[in-house]
Design a protein around this motif. Sequence first.
Motif, short mmCIF file in Angstrom:
data_model
loop_
_atom_site.label_atom_id
_atom_site.label_comp_id
_atom_site.label_asym_id
_atom_site.label_seq_id
_atom_site.Cartn_x
_atom_site.Cartn_y
_atom_site.Cartn_z
N ALA A 233 0.84 -1.20 0.00
CA ALA A 233 0.00 0.00 0.00
C ALA A 233 0.87 1.25 0.00
N GLN A 235 3.89 1.46 -1.16
CA GLN A 235 4.52 1.56 -2.49
C GLN A 235 3.56 2.21 -3.48
N ILE A 236 2.29 1.75 -3.45
CA ILE A 236 1.30 2.27 -4.38
C ILE A 236 1.10 3.77 -4.15
N ASP A 237 1.09 4.17 -2.87
CA ASP A 237 0.94 5.59 -2.57
C ASP A 237 2.19 6.38 -2.95
N GLY A 238 3.27 5.67 -3.23
CA GLY A 238 4.52 6.34 -3.55
C GLY A 238 5.22 6.88 -2.32
#
Lengths: 334, 363
Positions: A233, A235-238
């Motif tokens: 999660a 990672q996806i949010d950066g």
Amino acid sequence: MTGRGADEISTTGATVAGGQVTGEVLTGDVLAGAAREAPGEQDASRADTRTRNNRAWFLVLPVVVSVAFTAVIPLMTVVNFSVQDIFSPTDRIFVGLDWFRSVTRDPEIRAALLRTLLFSAQVLLLEIPLGVALAVSMPRRGVGVSAALVLVALPLLIPWNVVGTIWQIFARGDIGLGGWTINNVLGVNFNYTLDSTDAWITVLLMDVWHWTPLVALLAYAGLRSIPDPYFQAAQIDGASAWATFRHIQLPRLRGVLTIAILLRFMDSFMIYTEPFVVTGGGPGNATSFLSILLSKIAVGQFDLGPAGAFSLMYFLIVQIVSYVFFTVLTRTGR
Amino acid sequence: MTLVLDGVGVRQRGEIWLDDITLELPAGMTVLIGPLAAGKTTLMRVAAGLLPPTSGRVLVDGKDVTPVSVRKRSVAFVYQQFINYPSLTVYENIASPLRMDRSFPKKEIDRRVREVAGLMGIGELLGRRPAELSGGQQQRTAIARALARPVDVLLLDEPLANLDYKLREQLRADLKDMFAGSPGVVLYSTADPAEALTFAAPTVVLGEGRVQHAGDVADMYDRPPTLAVAATLSDPPLNLLPGVVRDGRIECLGASFPAPGAQDSGRPVVLGVRPHQVTIERTGPGGLEFPAEIRLAEVTGSTTFLHLLLPDRRHLVAQLPGTQLFTPGEPAVAYVDPAHVFVFDEAGGSLLAASAAEVDLHG
């Protein structure tokens, strides 16, 4: 300890009992007399279906006996010493709190207390962040896990006096690898037997080397319990590595870090073996911590009265500071 | 906006997790249904960019994004577990993907957070931490977090599986409204046929790492093209019985029913019967009749599931309306209307007929 045991036993009947008399009736045979004095009408008015069985007390007995034998009675001997001036086994006088007064006023003990507190503070400031950093950088899966665990756990497996011996030699300027390197390669004059700062640094580094792995292992266990989706999660949010640490890993470490801080405080505050082997408390009084001073008074000078008073206060300080740490750590951020 | 998986395969430690998946997902919602270990999560992780495929390509709007890191892609992911940042409030949690984006001004972030929170019914809870929320509220927060930032690809991996059934039904309805007319691709995975049927969106059936079938879910339910699809879309599970074709009839465990087109004598078939098509009262002539022994009656209130033991030690489950009481061990007769029997090929499991009248088997 025995008090808590009694509470636990009594709760077996507590669900059946009416609210207001619970405490009186259920505290077992000790207070059975009090229960009998309770108004008879009340007993008759509700169906008493409880089976009275006080055999549970016998199950607690071994604990009571062993705790009394190993902890309470020896502690009482110390209390006994602390209020008497003992000249010989047959010649002793009661002095009340005199020893406590003299211990609190003793400049040497005061200096040792400050020194020990400073040492513990430095230990916590170094070992906790270092241990967490180590845990975060350890691999999460693969063959590297076992290798990292063994490597990190190594210092913990070495007996304490051996750790002392290792560092006593390691830090020596003439034959020790560390000491020789600092003196001859870095060109810094380093001698822990003569210079108080050098001795302090040596003992501090030794403790960091010895005990940071404990913090790292505790933190690693805490980190391992975080499910993978949290990291995905992030990672996806950066999210950056720091944000991932701050918002996913650190919150999960609260519990283990509370334990780590408590353990490291208590241990470092009572440190004895390693500095005793390396510096023996010196040079001068530079590394003479409370425990080293205490053993000097108790075993070296055989001053049992002051030593008794000193140990009781030492014990209390550890208890109080640990309690404060625990309360603060478990309450903040909730 | 389209998402295309082009021959995607995933192998891990010698096992095939996904095998040559080719799919084209249009804008709007697509449901991905499959049993446990079908590869749903793996497919979603590949679509998100969390897992690089062993072979094949992922294209968004025709552009190959296979090598692009998930950090650089425009995706959002909702997990079966309720994943939120524990140290942040609900507001901060929802705002976090917007803050990372950097293209949203502060006012816009605030507006969007309040809008999606309102949409998900958690507008009152913005100041709380995840630990202070119920499971349903935590998952609403996680979904709101995924909805806050407009993304090309929104992936929801069994988001309602860990919720209790009331919340599940309520959230299901909310989500259906929310994703209708979404400009991005929304891929929603589930193991629950009722969920797929409620969404009534284009549906992909996944099984053993392969696409079993794709199309309209209601059609698939009425005429499952294969045994695997029928099994995936049946809850309670499909009853399966062995059958043999014999001169215009199909025989099954000593009983038989007329099927005029069944002429390929001796050909073995598999009969599939949904539990709600089994009765214990005769409804009409010409049905299948099985002498049975009652093994167990599960009463759920509105329904009773009756477990029956047929000849040849075959099991059959009947879904009966209302609360009915039975005594285990007693005999009963199970009736099945041939109009509601699926006939599958024994080899390969493809559908031969969706009722007795449809059977067309010639030697």
